[in-house]
Design a protein around this motif. Structure first.
Motif, short mmCIF file in Angstrom:
data_model
loop_
_atom_site.label_atom_id
_atom_site.label_comp_id
_atom_site.label_asym_id
_atom_site.label_seq_id
_atom_site.Cartn_x
_atom_site.Cartn_y
_atom_site.Cartn_z
N ASN A 1 0.85 -1.19 0.00
CA ASN A 1 0.00 0.00 0.00
C ASN A 1 0.88 1.24 0.00
OD1 ASN A 1 -3.02 -0.89 0.54
ND2 ASN A 1 -1.70 -2.17 1.83
N GLU A 2 0.62 2.12 -0.94
CA GLU A 2 1.36 3.38 -0.96
C GLU A 2 0.72 4.37 0.01
OE1 GLU A 2 -0.37 2.26 -3.49
OE2 GLU A 2 -1.84 3.79 -4.10
N PRO A 3 1.51 5.30 0.51
CA PRO A 3 0.94 6.34 1.37
C PRO A 3 -0.08 7.17 0.60
CG PRO A 3 3.34 6.33 1.51
CD PRO A 3 2.97 5.46 0.37
N THR A 4 -1.15 7.54 1.25
CA THR A 4 -2.19 8.36 0.61
C THR A 4 -2.49 9.56 1.49
OG1 THR A 4 -3.95 7.05 1.64
CG2 THR A 4 -3.22 6.40 -0.57
N VAL B 1 0.80 18.65 6.20
CA VAL B 1 0.10 17.60 5.46
C VAL B 1 0.49 16.26 6.08
CG1 VAL B 1 -0.06 18.91 3.33
CG2 VAL B 1 1.94 17.49 3.73
N ALA B 2 -0.43 15.32 6.08
CA ALA B 2 -0.18 14.01 6.68
C ALA B 2 -0.74 12.92 5.77
CB ALA B 2 -0.80 13.92 8.07
N ALA B 3 0.11 11.97 5.45
CA ALA B 3 -0.31 10.82 4.64
C ALA B 3 -0.43 9.59 5.54
CB ALA B 3 0.70 10.57 3.53
N THR B 4 -1.34 8.72 5.19
CA THR B 4 -1.52 7.47 5.93
C THR B 4 -1.14 6.29 5.04
OG1 THR B 4 -3.84 7.38 5.25
CG2 THR B 4 -3.35 8.44 7.35
N ASP B 5 -0.64 5.23 5.69
CA ASP B 5 -0.23 4.02 4.99
C ASP B 5 -0.98 2.85 5.63
OD1 ASP B 5 2.80 3.06 3.45
OD2 ASP B 5 1.13 1.74 3.93
N ALA B 6 -1.73 2.13 4.80
CA ALA B 6 -2.57 1.04 5.32
C ALA B 6 -1.77 -0.17 5.76
CB ALA B 6 -3.60 0.62 4.26
N ASP B 7 -0.46 -0.20 5.50
CA ASP B 7 0.34 -1.34 5.94
C ASP B 7 0.51 -1.33 7.45
OD1 ASP B 7 2.23 -0.85 2.97
OD2 ASP B 7 0.79 -2.46 3.35
N ASP B 8 1.07 -2.46 7.97
CA ASP B 8 1.19 -2.67 9.40
C ASP B 8 2.31 -1.79 9.97
OD1 ASP B 8 1.54 -5.65 11.52
OD2 ASP B 8 1.17 -3.54 11.99
N PRO B 9 2.01 -0.81 10.82
CA PRO B 9 3.06 0.05 11.36
C PRO B 9 3.96 -0.65 12.37
CG PRO B 9 0.96 0.60 12.36
CD PRO B 9 0.66 -0.40 11.30
N SER B 10 3.50 -1.81 12.90
CA SER B 10 4.29 -2.50 13.91
C SER B 10 5.26 -3.51 13.30
CB SER B 10 3.36 -3.21 14.89
OG SER B 10 2.61 -4.22 14.22
N GLY C 1 8.21 -3.87 10.48
CA GLY C 1 9.12 -3.30 9.50
C GLY C 1 8.88 -1.82 9.26
N ASN C 2 9.30 -1.32 8.09
CA ASN C 2 9.18 0.09 7.73
C ASN C 2 8.12 0.33 6.68
OD1 ASN C 2 11.21 1.03 9.45
ND2 ASN C 2 12.81 0.51 7.97
N SER C 3 7.22 -0.65 6.49
CA SER C 3 6.24 -0.52 5.42
C SER C 3 5.34 0.70 5.59
CB SER C 3 5.37 -1.78 5.34
OG SER C 3 6.18 -2.90 5.03
N ALA C 4 5.12 1.09 6.83
CA ALA C 4 4.21 2.22 7.08
C ALA C 4 4.96 3.44 7.58
CB ALA C 4 3.13 1.82 8.09
N ARG C 5 6.27 3.42 7.56
CA ARG C 5 7.04 4.60 7.99
C ARG C 5 7.18 5.57 6.81
NH1 ARG C 5 13.36 5.30 9.08
NH2 ARG C 5 13.29 7.41 9.90
N VAL C 6 6.58 6.74 6.95
CA VAL C 6 6.46 7.68 5.83
C VAL C 6 7.45 8.83 6.02
CG1 VAL C 6 4.91 9.29 4.66
CG2 VAL C 6 4.05 7.09 5.47
N ILE C 7 8.12 9.19 4.93
CA ILE C 7 9.03 10.34 4.88
C ILE C 7 8.53 11.30 3.81
CG2 ILE C 7 11.38 11.13 4.37
CD1 ILE C 7 11.15 9.79 7.05
N TYR C 8 8.53 12.61 4.12
CA TYR C 8 8.01 13.62 3.19
C TYR C 8 9.16 14.35 2.50
CZ TYR C 8 3.82 12.88 5.98
OH TYR C 8 2.77 12.33 6.62
N ASP D 1 6.96 5.59 1.70
CA ASP D 1 7.11 4.67 2.82
C ASP D 1 8.48 4.00 2.78
OD1 ASP D 1 4.84 2.18 1.37
OD2 ASP D 1 6.91 2.68 0.89
N MET D 2 8.66 3.00 3.63
CA MET D 2 9.97 2.34 3.81
C MET D 2 11.02 3.35 4.27
SD MET D 2 9.35 -0.81 3.20
CE MET D 2 10.98 -1.53 3.09
N GLY D 3 10.57 4.36 5.02
CA GLY D 3 11.49 5.37 5.52
C GLY D 3 12.15 6.18 4.43
#
Length: 639
Positions: A156-159, A182-191, A193-200, A241-243
């Protein structure tokens, strides 16, 4: 893409514990021989229930989401320690998705998933397992509950919640001022790996704005951003995502940022003197005319208050600030008498009502103009439809173009026809003319805003039947600018270059001026008319440019003066340009670059006489010649 997806699945699978052949064991626990009769629980019908100890322990199953294989995905295995392998036991599965999403081989206890599972739809499934005797259909083990947990992959990409954001920030804000977050959300599991860690990061909008990578806060990045120069900015923000690492998924959003106005511009009158006329019969409260100071700001920052601060008409006239038009309306304060006084002079001041203390240094935030009011006699002359007229016309209109029409009528019952004419004292250059029959004012010569931005005309209306009955009205003609002048050097430049100059050495900074006044302000571009081997021009992009040397050393014996044509262009429409020529003298300089001598003559005289000595000798010769002539004249008179 498929290979990349399989690689990601393999890496994730390798990191998961208990992923090879997970199995729930139906294990017997050590119990006495009479296992069934460990405990007796009475039932309401009088029968005795026997509580049995469980013969298994369950482990949590893990299943990878978005499985792409062609076969069913293997989940795990249920097994009872009473299973002798003779097919006498039957395994039963119930609970979330049992029989549809999850199926079990009733003989072997193998559990499979029948389709791809999306963790973002459901993160885990709770099921129940039981082993029964195939012949008697009686349970051989108590039913037990277990969980199948779905492991996440980065699918899932950040949206962003909004495709387009709208924000604003005051102009002239200091660097680092917060604009919007602005804030993006990522539907992947934040707990996991880095799948839900978002960098702007910012894709568009630099160098005016920046974004904080961790928070998504957009801040100003340039000082003194001026709304009057540019009001709207579009910024594109990426969330990855992925930092932010390579291979991460990303999404973008657009932020439309508006610079809001602050009061950083003072009001200015377009004229130093304004002429108005008023009939002596005008009642108290009659509007004589209007004055207006222009302010580049908007809204409350452009609000102006008008007042009369001096003059000989302070008792006879008043001024009211019209909030809607931001004009100062001059009105009659006391009854007027043409025979007593025909002309009044007022000094009118316009001042901003909302001054920002941060910009006091740009002030003062007020301006003054002189208003001269002529009182007109009333003897039943024609009456104009207005007390004054204001016409606006572009300076490039053709000769003969009608710029406006004045209207007048005879208030008498005879309703005599009216003839119009211009007071030539207000149009000495005869730039305008008027149709005598209908009052249409038209040009008779070309207009030039750079020579005169305003023309204060007087139109005369006279009765045809009685030409002595006339009325005058002020007509203010404002000339609007078009880009019809080319920029040129701001001053005359006395430029020199040292003989010992090195390549890239600055020898002159030039600037330009333009008689035109575009709405967006002046913007000039500098370039050379042709490639020059000795010098080059570098545009500073701030309406100035630098003249730099291109070679190492100059010799004034060979060439003492260079002519450098520089092309100066503006950015209005149509683009105007001119070529200015810099005269560059070659001079002898000391080691610090200070000029010592630029004359080639100085190099030719050290072995002989200096220039001063030659001048002294010449003066002596002239004196001797004068004395000789006087002596000859005296001898002639004596003879």
């Amino acid at each position: 893409m498929a290979l990349y997806q399989l690689l990601r699945l393999f890496l994730l699978w390798a990191c998961l514990p208990h992923f090879c052949c997970p199995e729930i064991m139906f294990r017997r626990t050590p119990v006495p021989q009479q296992r069934i009769s460990d405990a007796h629980v009475p039932r309401s019908d009088g029968k005795i229930l026997h509580r049995q100890k469980r013969g298994w322990m369950w482990n949590q199953f893990f299943l990878l989401e978005e499985y792409t294989g062609s076969d069913y995905q293997y989940v795990g295995k249920l097994h009872s320690d009473q299973d002798k392998g003779d097919g006498s036991l039957k395994y039963i599965l119930s609970g979330d998705g049992a029989g549809t999403l999850f199926i079990i081989d009733e003989k072997t206890g193998d559990i499979h998933a029948t389709r791809r599972i999306d963790r973002e739809e459901k993160a885990f499934y709770t099921l129940r397992a039981q082993a029964i005797n195939r012949r008697t259909l009686r349970p051989v083990e108590p039913e037990s509950e277990f969980v199948i947990k779905i492991h996440d992959i980065n699918d899932n990409e950040p949206t962003f919640p909004e495709e387009i954001y709208t924000a604003s920030v005051p102009e002239m804000s200091v660097v680092g001022t917060s604009v919007v977050q602005v804030a993006a959300t990522d539907a992947d599991d934040p707990s996991y790996g880095n799948s839900a860690r978002v960098i702007y990061s910012i894709l568009q909008g630099q160098p005016y704005f920046s974004v904080e990578p961790e928070t998504g806060i957009i801040r100003t990045a340039l000082p003194n951003m001026n709304r009057e120069n540019r009001e709207q900015y579009q910024v594109v923000i990426q969330a990855k995502d992925m930092g932010g690492q390579m291979g991460g998924l990303s999404g973008t959003t657009t932020v439309n940022i508006t610079l809001t106005d602050v009061n950083d511009n003072p009001p200015r009158f377009p004229q130093n003197t304004i002429h108005l006329r008023v009939l002596e019969s005008s009642p108290v409260g009659t509007a004589v005319g209007s004055v207006k100071a222009n302010d580049a700001d908007i809204g409350k920052n452009a609000e102006v208050e008008y007042r009369i601060i001096d003059g000989d008409g302070t008792d006879m006239f008043d001024i009211i600030t019209e909030k809607d038009t931001q004009e100062g309306i001059i009105t009659v304060k006391k009854p007027l008498d043409y025979e007593s006084r025909r002309l009044y002079t007022l000094k009118v001041e316009a001042e901003n009502t909302h001054v920002d203390p941060r910009f006091y240094y740009l002030g003062p935030f007020k301006d003054t103009t002189v208003v001269k009011i002529s009182i007109e006699d009333v003897d039943e002359p024609p009456v104009f439809s207005r007390s004054s007229y204001l016409f606006e016309v572009h300076e490039d209109i053709e000769v003969g173009t009608i710029i406006g029409t004045v209207m007048a009528r005879d208030p008498d019952s005879t309703a005599s026809p009216i003839r119009f004419s211009l007071d030539r004292h207000t149009d000495l250059d005869r730039i305008f003319n008027i149709h005598s029959g209908n009052g249409s004012l038209y040009t008779s010569k070309p207009l030039d805003r750079e020579l005169s931005q305003w023309h204060n005309l007087t139109v005369i209306a006279a009765e045809i039947n009685n030409p002595k009955e006339t009325t005058r009205v002020a007509v203010f003609v404002r000339i609007l600018d078009v880009n019809d002048n080319a920029p040129q050097f701001a001053v005359f430049y006395d430029t020199f270059v040292c003989e010992n100059a090195r390549p890239g050495q600055l020898i002159q900074t030039i600037s330009a001026i333009d008689k035109d006044d575009p709405l967006g302000g002046q913007k000039f571009f500098f370039s050379l008319a042709a490639v020059n081997p000795n010098f080059t021009v570098q545009d500073n992009e701030d309406n100035t440019a630098r003249i730099l040397t291109r070679k190492n050393g100059f010799n004034r014996h060979e060439i003492s003066t260079y002519l450098l044509p520089v092309v100066i262009s503006d950015n209005d429409y149509p683009i105007q340009s001119s070529t200015g020529t810099l005269t560059i003298r070659v001079c002898a300089c000391d080691s610090q670059g200070n000029m010592q001598s630029c004359s080639a003559e100085a190099l030719l005289l050290p072995a002989g006489l200096s220039t001063g000595a030659l001048i002294a000798i010449l003066l002596c010769i002239i004196i001797l010649l004068v004395l000789f002539l006087k002596r000859q004249l005296k001898k002639r008179n004596l003879a």
